[in-house]
Write a protein that holds these residues in place. Structure first.
Motif, mmCIF file in Angstrom:
data_model
loop_
_atom_site.group_PDB
_atom_site.id
_atom_site.type_symbol
_atom_site.label_atom_id
_atom_site.label_comp_id
_atom_site.label_asym_id
_atom_site.label_seq_id
_atom_site.Cartn_x
_atom_site.Cartn_y
_atom_site.Cartn_z
ATOM 1 N N GLU A 237 46.666 116.274 13.470
ATOM 2 C CA GLU A 237 46.185 114.940 13.120
ATOM 3 C C GLU A 237 44.673 114.836 13.266
ATOM 4 O OE1 GLU A 237 48.448 111.947 15.168
ATOM 5 O OE2 GLU A 237 50.090 112.143 13.712
ATOM 6 N N GLU A 238 44.107 115.519 14.253
ATOM 7 C CA GLU A 238 42.656 115.499 14.428
ATOM 8 C C GLU A 238 41.959 116.190 13.259
ATOM 9 O OE1 GLU A 238 39.059 114.496 16.234
ATOM 10 O OE2 GLU A 238 41.110 113.776 16.530
ATOM 11 N N ILE A 239 42.564 117.279 12.775
ATOM 12 C CA ILE A 239 42.017 117.958 11.600
ATOM 13 C C ILE A 239 42.084 117.028 10.389
ATOM 14 C CG2 ILE A 239 42.429 119.835 9.940
ATOM 15 C CD1 ILE A 239 43.334 121.541 12.328
ATOM 16 N N GLY A 240 43.208 116.330 10.246
ATOM 17 C CA GLY A 240 43.358 115.379 9.151
ATOM 18 C C GLY A 240 42.323 114.276 9.223
ATOM 19 N N ARG A 241 42.064 113.809 10.438
ATOM 20 C CA ARG A 241 41.067 112.742 10.634
ATOM 21 C C ARG A 241 39.678 113.238 10.250
ATOM 22 N NH1 ARG A 241 42.579 111.834 15.267
ATOM 23 N NH2 ARG A 241 44.083 110.203 14.790
ATOM 24 N N LYS A 242 39.343 114.441 10.686
ATOM 25 C CA LYS A 242 38.021 115.006 10.388
ATOM 26 C C LYS A 242 37.829 115.245 8.891
ATOM 27 C CE LYS A 242 35.975 115.668 14.446
ATOM 28 N NZ LYS A 242 34.595 115.203 14.761
ATOM 29 N N ARG A 243 38.929 115.562 8.200
ATOM 30 C CA ARG A 243 38.842 115.830 6.766
ATOM 31 C C ARG A 243 39.092 114.596 5.906
ATOM 32 N NH1 ARG A 243 38.099 121.000 4.857
ATOM 33 N NH2 ARG A 243 36.809 122.008 6.436
ATOM 34 N N GLY A 244 39.233 113.452 6.528
ATOM 35 C CA GLY A 244 39.401 112.215 5.776
ATOM 36 C C GLY A 244 40.748 112.051 5.123
ATOM 37 N N CYS A 245 41.757 112.669 5.700
ATOM 38 C CA CYS A 245 43.112 112.562 5.147
ATOM 39 C C CYS A 245 43.787 111.324 5.741
ATOM 40 C CB CYS A 245 43.917 113.815 5.456
ATOM 41 S SG CYS A 245 43.212 115.328 4.781
ATOM 42 N N LEU A 246 43.344 110.167 5.308
ATOM 43 C CA LEU A 246 43.817 108.914 5.884
ATOM 44 C C LEU A 246 44.557 108.079 4.844
ATOM 45 C CD1 LEU A 246 40.585 107.956 7.869
ATOM 46 C CD2 LEU A 246 42.634 109.094 8.768
ATOM 47 N N MET A 247 45.589 107.402 5.318
ATOM 48 C CA MET A 247 46.319 106.471 4.476
ATOM 49 C C MET A 247 46.037 105.058 4.981
ATOM 50 S SD MET A 247 49.934 108.518 3.888
ATOM 51 C CE MET A 247 50.444 108.504 5.609
ATOM 52 N N SER A 248 46.668 104.086 4.360
ATOM 53 C CA SER A 248 46.450 102.700 4.779
ATOM 54 C C SER A 248 46.833 102.530 6.242
ATOM 55 C CB SER A 248 47.286 101.751 3.908
ATOM 56 O OG SER A 248 48.668 102.064 4.014
ATOM 57 N N GLY A 249 46.019 101.736 6.928
ATOM 58 C CA GLY A 249 46.270 101.498 8.346
ATOM 59 C C GLY A 249 45.740 102.609 9.231
ATOM 60 N N GLY A 250 44.992 103.536 8.657
ATOM 61 C CA GLY A 250 44.415 104.621 9.440
ATOM 62 C C GLY A 250 45.390 105.731 9.784
ATOM 63 N N LYS A 251 46.589 105.709 9.189
ATOM 64 C CA LYS A 251 47.586 106.737 9.469
ATOM 65 C C LYS A 251 47.171 108.057 8.807
ATOM 66 C CE LYS A 251 52.558 107.620 9.172
ATOM 67 N NZ LYS A 251 53.872 107.111 8.682
ATOM 68 N N ILE A 252 47.418 109.163 9.501
ATOM 69 C CA ILE A 252 47.043 110.479 8.979
ATOM 70 C C ILE A 252 48.015 110.931 7.894
ATOM 71 C CG2 ILE A 252 46.613 112.901 9.561
ATOM 72 C CD1 ILE A 252 44.631 110.987 10.809
ATOM 73 N N ASP A 253 47.455 111.399 6.787
ATOM 74 C CA ASP A 253 48.265 111.963 5.704
ATOM 75 C C ASP A 253 48.532 113.430 6.058
ATOM 76 O OD1 ASP A 253 49.300 113.078 3.380
ATOM 77 O OD2 ASP A 253 48.101 111.810 2.060
ATOM 78 N N ARG A 254 49.674 113.696 6.658
ATOM 79 C CA ARG A 254 49.969 115.048 7.130
ATOM 80 C C ARG A 254 50.169 116.029 5.984
ATOM 81 N NH1 ARG A 254 54.406 113.946 11.898
ATOM 82 N NH2 ARG A 254 53.088 112.638 13.243
ATOM 83 N N GLN A 255 50.655 115.549 4.858
ATOM 84 C CA GLN A 255 50.867 116.438 3.712
ATOM 85 C C GLN A 255 49.530 116.988 3.217
ATOM 86 O OE1 GLN A 255 53.471 117.809 2.308
ATOM 87 N NE2 GLN A 255 52.282 118.777 0.668
ATOM 88 N N ARG A 256 48.565 116.110 3.031
ATOM 89 C CA ARG A 256 47.233 116.552 2.592
ATOM 90 C C ARG A 256 46.596 117.450 3.631
ATOM 91 N NH1 ARG A 256 43.526 111.756 1.546
ATOM 92 N NH2 ARG A 256 42.017 113.444 1.341
ATOM 93 N N THR A 257 46.789 117.118 4.891
ATOM 94 C CA THR A 257 46.239 117.937 5.974
ATOM 95 C C THR A 257 46.843 119.331 5.944
ATOM 96 O OG1 THR A 257 45.987 115.952 7.348
ATOM 97 C CG2 THR A 257 45.876 118.083 8.465
ATOM 98 N N ALA A 258 48.153 119.394 5.755
ATOM 99 C CA ALA A 258 48.836 120.693 5.694
ATOM 100 C C ALA A 258 48.304 121.532 4.545
ATOM 101 C CB ALA A 258 50.339 120.479 5.540
ATOM 102 N N GLU A 259 48.086 120.915 3.396
ATOM 103 C CA GLU A 259 47.576 121.632 2.233
ATOM 104 C C GLU A 259 46.204 122.229 2.522
ATOM 105 O OE1 GLU A 259 47.648 118.758 -0.881
ATOM 106 O OE2 GLU A 259 49.835 118.739 -1.062
ATOM 107 N N ILE A 260 45.351 121.473 3.229
ATOM 108 C CA ILE A 260 44.009 121.947 3.572
ATOM 109 C C ILE A 260 44.084 123.143 4.516
ATOM 110 C CG2 ILE A 260 41.934 121.348 4.903
ATOM 111 C CD1 ILE A 260 42.188 118.514 3.700
#
Length: 291
Positions: A237-260
């Motif tokens: 989730e921290e990697i997702g946050r750093k890479r801007g993988c955010l959805m509405s409400g500030g929730k981490i987009d884990r799918q996009r993070t996984a792809e990265i």
């Protein structure tokens, strides 16, 4: 369980078995990051009586010292060479070694007053291990079709190499069912299994667990992390946050993070990393025989 076995692979394996009768030397191509997991056990049975060269491809993406360990281990089975087929590094050693393996047979032909035969090679390996890139380097041309999608080479074709060599290209062949989940995970992580056949979040999560131990500094540098979270899910989730993988409400987009994460690992952006060592594989095999 990951289970991906397109119909054309079953047919290709049968054709491969038939063609072995006219092959002089088989090149078994493995991924240097997962030499054990990228071996097809069914191919091992087929190639048991064949002259063979084991080639560890993508050595530029694998840990240097661990690759040396793998070469030393696999040399006990057959001549083993580590290469980088993308840049052509050490590729010429393959044909040189094949020529050495055929010296005795060529000398017999010469003693009979017959001219030396073209050495017929076959290259085999799981999908996306770099077969077409290697063939292109051996040919010094772009004659073999290449692609990043596993299974792009579906037909069999003879390819003319330098004088005295012919090579039979074959499609990448997986085995019908990956019943070892660790093997299946590593094949998915390195891109040997087609996307859509596995859950990317799960694979990225398992990959991170390994990278936490083997590449902590590289993770921090690549993703500009001030600290390394204790739990893998927090790290993801921290990697997702750093890479801007955010959805509405500030929730981490884990799918996009996984792809990265998967893309960075496969492309070498996280450094030279090997996911299994000879020692780990031996210990794992020993533990299974204890039951």
């Amino acid at each position: 369980m990951i289970n991906w076995y397109p119909g054309h692979m079953a047919k290709a394996q049968q054709k491969l078995k038939e063609r072995l009768q006219v092959i002089d030397v088989v090149i078994e191509l493995l991924d240097a990051r997962i030499p054990f997991s990228s071996r097809n056990p069914q191919l091992e049975e087929l190639l048991e009586e064949q002259r063979r060269i084991i080639v560890l491809n993508k050595m530029d993406l694998a840990d240097y010292e661990t690759t040396k360990d793998w070469v030393a281990k696999l040399e006990q089975e057959a001549p083993t060479i580590a290469v980088n087929s993308l840049r052509g590094q050490r590729v010429s050693l393959i044909l040189n070694r094949a020529q050495e393996m055929m010296v005795e047979e060529q000398e017999k032909l010469a003693a009979q007053g017959r001219r030396q035969k073209n050495i017929r090679l076959m290259i085999v390996g799981v999908p996306n291990v770099g077969k077409s890139q290697l063939i292109n380097q051996l040919c010094n041309s772009g004659s073999a079709r290449t692609g990043d999608t596993p299974g792009v080479t579906r037909g069999q074709q003879w390819v003319k190499l330098r004088e005295g060599f012919e090579l039979l290209d074959t499609p990448g062949v997986l085995w019908p069912k990956q019943d070892d989940e660790e093997v299946a995970f590593k094949l998915a992580a390195t891109g040997a299994i087609k996307e859509g056949s596995y859950d990317q979040e799960t694979v990225a999560y398992k990959l991170l667990k390994i990278l936490e131990e083997r590449a902590a500094a590289q993770l921090q540098e690549r993703y500009k992390l001030d600290w390394l979270p204790t739990h893998t899910l927090e790290l993801m989730e921290e990697i997702g946050r750093k890479r801007g993988c955010l959805m509405s409400g500030g929730k981490i987009d884990r799918q996009r993070t996984a792809e990265i994460i998967l893309k960075d690992f496969r492309g070498g952006q996280l450094g030279r990393i090997t996911l299994e060592t000879p020692k780990e594989v031996s210990e794992d095999e020993d533990s299974r025989t204890d039951y």
